[in-house]
Design a protein around this motif. Sequence first.
Motif: not given
Length: 160
Positions: A80-89, A124-126
Amino acid sequence: MKKTNYLAFSLMLLALFALPLKAADEGAKVVYHVDFSDVTRYSATLTSINNIMNAYENELMEADVHLVLVGHGLRFATDDGLKGTPYEHDAAMLERRDELKGRLDALMNSRGVKVKLCDHTRNEINLDPAKIYDGIELVGSGVFDIAILQSQGYAYLKIQ
């Protein structure tokens, strides 16, 4: 040499040779901590884990190696690209994701490395738990898991 003295001497030699083996077995317990986002640093961590596994095998030692992913380490546990999170790829992660995933999979499935992900970070990021790579164990708190492993004699390693 009297039979009694020979027996005592033999037992003493046996005890001396057994001590280093015990210490070596205890040294074969390691926990790696990944809480960073740097792809090159993560790649170096995977290389270090592979190297330590090789060293233990060369010494005919059983290795118990854990890799605990916390915070930004989450990005190395999912496609998952984790878009919109502090962990975004980022671009570097997207470019190397398949390679890093393959190396991690080999360490888990061929080398027996136990990989754990902080469920607090995931929650934390669901992020749906189904999006985590197969074989990765969710633990309530990654840092708690690391502390418990250290209290059980695991050496703590973090690649800088």
